[in-house]
Design a protein around this motif. Structure first.
Motif, mmCIF file in Angstrom:
data_model
loop_
_atom_site.group_PDB
_atom_site.id
_atom_site.type_symbol
_atom_site.label_atom_id
_atom_site.label_comp_id
_atom_site.label_asym_id
_atom_site.label_seq_id
_atom_site.Cartn_x
_atom_site.Cartn_y
_atom_site.Cartn_z
ATOM 1 N N ILE A 44 51.623 12.583 -1.371
ATOM 2 C CA ILE A 44 52.753 11.806 -0.854
ATOM 3 C C ILE A 44 52.309 10.831 0.249
ATOM 4 O O ILE A 44 52.941 9.797 0.448
ATOM 5 C CB ILE A 44 53.891 12.746 -0.374
ATOM 6 C CG1 ILE A 44 55.229 12.022 -0.389
ATOM 7 C CG2 ILE A 44 53.580 13.356 0.956
ATOM 8 C CD1 ILE A 44 55.770 11.746 -1.751
ATOM 9 N N CYS A 47 51.746 7.439 -1.262
ATOM 10 C CA CYS A 47 52.849 6.937 -2.080
ATOM 11 C C CYS A 47 53.736 5.976 -1.290
ATOM 12 O O CYS A 47 54.294 6.352 -0.260
ATOM 13 C CB CYS A 47 53.687 8.115 -2.579
ATOM 14 S SG CYS A 47 55.033 7.633 -3.649
ATOM 15 N N GLN A 52 58.900 6.722 -4.364
ATOM 16 C CA GLN A 52 58.746 8.175 -4.221
ATOM 17 C C GLN A 52 59.527 8.948 -5.278
ATOM 18 O O GLN A 52 59.048 9.957 -5.783
ATOM 19 C CB GLN A 52 59.113 8.618 -2.811
ATOM 20 C CG GLN A 52 58.022 8.283 -1.832
ATOM 21 C CD GLN A 52 58.229 8.905 -0.475
ATOM 22 O OE1 GLN A 52 59.218 9.577 -0.220
ATOM 23 N NE2 GLN A 52 57.268 8.683 0.412
ATOM 24 N N GLN A 56 57.771 11.465 -7.952
ATOM 25 C CA GLN A 56 58.186 12.870 -8.102
ATOM 26 C C GLN A 56 58.466 13.191 -9.568
ATOM 27 O O GLN A 56 58.108 14.268 -10.055
ATOM 28 C CB GLN A 56 59.412 13.170 -7.229
ATOM 29 C CG GLN A 56 59.120 13.188 -5.745
ATOM 30 C CD GLN A 56 58.192 14.326 -5.333
ATOM 31 O OE1 GLN A 56 57.952 15.295 -6.050
ATOM 32 N NE2 GLN A 56 57.631 14.199 -4.135
#
Length: 178
Positions: A44, A47, A52, A56
């Motif tokens: 993350i 990212c 995001q 995911q």
């Protein structure tokens, strides 16, 4: 989970980044994907906020894929191909024409690779295209060495023939416009 589904998801994410005018650091993007595959939660950190949610979703798809080693190889190859296309499409107009045509050469091969991957999924077809396109690359080099108008006409004719036979469209190299 099918590897093409994962590659398609990555393709969509990369295009979202382009649509949103977000500068893509492809090395950072590959690192993020590798960390996702390795189930490393620090992915993350690499990212962009704007994607995001998409990342995911990609993570949940990747977690269902069994052969992680093969997946890393395929994703890296795919991102490198996308990167080459992007580099050509965004190349600076101040670079020499021969450099633009070198980027063009890589972009055409990688564009065909991506098209073939999603449409035909025949590695032998891609290899045949790549081998035939290599001959055009040699001609482009010859054009810059000799600056011969006949070579330019040959490049144009061979590209038209190649693109027609493989049902593939792409722009022409800079040398065809000189």
């Amino acid at each position: 989970m099918n590897k093409l589904t994962i590659l398609n998801e990555i393709y969509v994410i990369l295009n979202i980044l382009i649509e949103k005018n977000i500068n893509i650091n492809f090395s950072e993007f590959k690192l993020m994907i590798h960390k996702i595959i390795d189930n490393n939660s620090t992915f993350i950190e690499h990212c962009p906020m704007e994607i995001q949610y998409e990342i995911q979703s990609l993570k949940s798809i990747i977690n269902k894929y069994s052969d992680k080693k093969l997946l890393i190889i395929e994703i890296t190859k795919f991102i490198n191909a996308f990167s080459s296309i992007s580099e050509y499409e965004q190349c600076n107009t101040d670079i020499p024409n021969i450099e633009k045509d070198k980027l063009y050469y890589k972009a055409v091969i990688n564009s065909y690779y991506i098209l073939d991957l999603f449409i035909n999924n025949e590695e032998s077809r891609f290899d045949n295209f790549k081998n035939e396109f290599y001959q055009i690359g040699v001609l482009i080099g010859k054009y810059y060495n000799d600056n011969n108008i006949i070579v330019k006409d040959i490049i144009y004719a061979k590209l038209q023939d190649l693109f027609n036979r493989y049902n593939f469209n792409y722009s022409l190299p800079v040398c065809c416009y000189l």
